[in-house]
Write a protein that holds these residues in place. Structure first.
Motif, PDB file in Angstrom:
ATOM      1  N   VAL A  38      41.696  40.790  35.880  1.00 41.69           N
ATOM      2  CA  VAL A  38      40.479  40.250  36.481  1.00 41.69           C
ATOM      3  C   VAL A  38      39.903  41.287  37.429  1.00 41.69           C
ATOM      4  O   VAL A  38      40.587  41.741  38.360  1.00 41.69           O
ATOM      5  CB  VAL A  38      40.744  38.923  37.234  1.00 41.69           C
ATOM      6  N   ILE A  39      38.668  41.675  37.188  1.00 38.89           N
ATOM      7  CA  ILE A  39      37.983  42.687  37.995  1.00 38.89           C
ATOM      8  C   ILE A  39      36.773  42.057  38.657  1.00 38.89           C
ATOM      9  O   ILE A  39      35.910  41.483  37.986  1.00 38.89           O
ATOM     10  CB  ILE A  39      37.585  43.902  37.127  1.00 38.89           C
ATOM     11  N   TYR A  40      36.720  42.162  39.961  1.00 39.65           N
ATOM     12  CA  TYR A  40      35.695  41.502  40.784  1.00 39.65           C
ATOM     13  C   TYR A  40      34.791  42.559  41.407  1.00 39.65           C
ATOM     14  O   TYR A  40      35.253  43.470  42.094  1.00 39.65           O
ATOM     15  CB  TYR A  40      36.415  40.669  41.849  1.00 39.65           C
ATOM     16  N   ILE A  41      33.489  42.424  41.145  1.00 39.35           N
ATOM     17  CA  ILE A  41      32.484  43.313  41.728  1.00 39.35           C
ATOM     18  C   ILE A  41      31.601  42.463  42.626  1.00 39.35           C
ATOM     19  O   ILE A  41      30.685  41.779  42.144  1.00 39.35           O
ATOM     20  CB  ILE A  41      31.653  43.988  40.611  1.00 39.35           C
ATOM     21  N   PRO A  42      31.869  42.403  43.937  1.00 37.72           N
ATOM     22  CA  PRO A  42      31.118  41.516  44.818  1.00 37.72           C
ATOM     23  C   PRO A  42      29.617  41.797  44.796  1.00 37.72           C
ATOM     24  O   PRO A  42      29.177  42.935  44.615  1.00 37.72           O
ATOM     25  CB  PRO A  42      31.717  41.795  46.203  1.00 37.72           C
ATOM     26  N   GLY A  43      28.834  40.739  44.976  1.00 39.09           N
ATOM     27  CA  GLY A  43      27.383  40.853  45.042  1.00 39.09           C
ATOM     28  C   GLY A  43      26.880  40.737  46.458  1.00 39.09           C
ATOM     29  O   GLY A  43      27.634  40.874  47.425  1.00 39.09           O
TER      30      GLY A  43
END
Length: 277
Positions: free
Chosen positions: A83-88
């Motif tokens: 799971v890869i999370y790219i915050p906005g």
């Protein structure tokens, strides 16, 4: 538009979701939870605005279904899904954890995904391109007020439709498609995203942010926007044959658009760099 048979879990090499806005009253968390429970994937990309910290600061809201979505994502991570999370921008607080791991979930500012068809895609949320849409702060604030009204109308329209036994339909998207300034802003955003993809020498770009799901080729760059779970209830998926599909998931499960990357000729990296220069 093709209907999807969702009785059995379908496996994808990669899945992209963004703009779920958990913690916001108009988040379609039940549809999202159903989608997540219906698929398995090697990599799950969370492309920003997963938790709406802005909304929660204004008025705290947290439904049980919002917790269940987070628990489902966490369970996937524990079961071996990367799971890869790219915050906005709505969850930008988590950008403090860039290049670190939170509960087994990788946090990145940007990421490069290489598809089964060996195409390289730049992944980012998309708020980097706000200046391209010519939004100053005053217009942005006014837009937020207008957007809240739009979602209020969307919410009550669909409550009435459910009482009538009719499936979900996005009034918000229908109205935005008929407002010239909204369409101009979307096109400006897409062009800015394509320019960034060329600058970084990739074949395509996947982002969210503007709540406008799309797959198209612009100037030899494959532009993909995974949409949102406020208005559109959409996700991007990559299948084992190198095709990227844009799915809508509410009472009906449909393929809105797709692109067979193995049949798309994009510029070589050197050509892209030359073009960007």
């Amino acid at each position: 538009m093709n209907t999807i048979n969702s009785k059995a879990k379908k496996h994808y090499p990669a899945v992209w979701i963004s703009d779920t806005h958990l913690g916001y009253k108009d988040c379609q968390a039940n549809y999202l939870l159903n989608f997540l429970n219906s698929i398995e994937c090697d990599v799950l990309y969370l492309v920003g605005d997963i938790v709406d910290l802005w909304s929660m600061k204004r008025q705290f809201f947290w439904h049980q279904s919002h917790y269940q979505v987070l628990a489902c994502i966490q369970q996937k991570a524990q079961n071996g899904t990367r799971v890869i999370y790219i915050p906005g921008n709505h969850d930008e607080t988590f950008r403090h954890y860039i290049n670190n791991s939170l509960f087994g979930i990788e946090v990145h500012r940007q990421f490069i995904h290489t598809t089964v068809a060996n195409k390289r895609f730049l992944l980012l949320h998309g708020d980097d391109f706000d200046s391209a849409t010519r939004y100053n702060k005053l217009i942005s604030i006014a837009g937020d007020v207008g957007y809240d009204l739009l979602l209020f109308l969307n919410r009550w329209t669909n409550r009435f439709r459910r009482l009538c036994g009719v499936n979900y339909w996005s009034l918000a998207s229908w109205l935005k498609a008929r407002v010239h300034k909204a369409q101009a802003a979307i096109h400006a955003f897409e062009n800015a995203a394509v320019h960034e993809a060329k600058k970084q020498g990739v074949d395509g770009i996947i982002c969210g942010h503007i709540h406008h799901p799309e797959i198209k080729v612009i100037d030899d760059i494959v532009y993909c926007n995974d949409g949102d779970w406020i208005e559109n209830c959409t996700a991007l998926v990559e299948d084992k044959n190198g095709r990227i599909e844009l799915l809508h998931w509410s009472e009906t499960h449909t393929v809105l658009n797709s692109a067979d990357l193995s049949k798309i000729d994009t510029l070589s990296t050197s050509d892209k760099n030359k073009h960007a220069a």
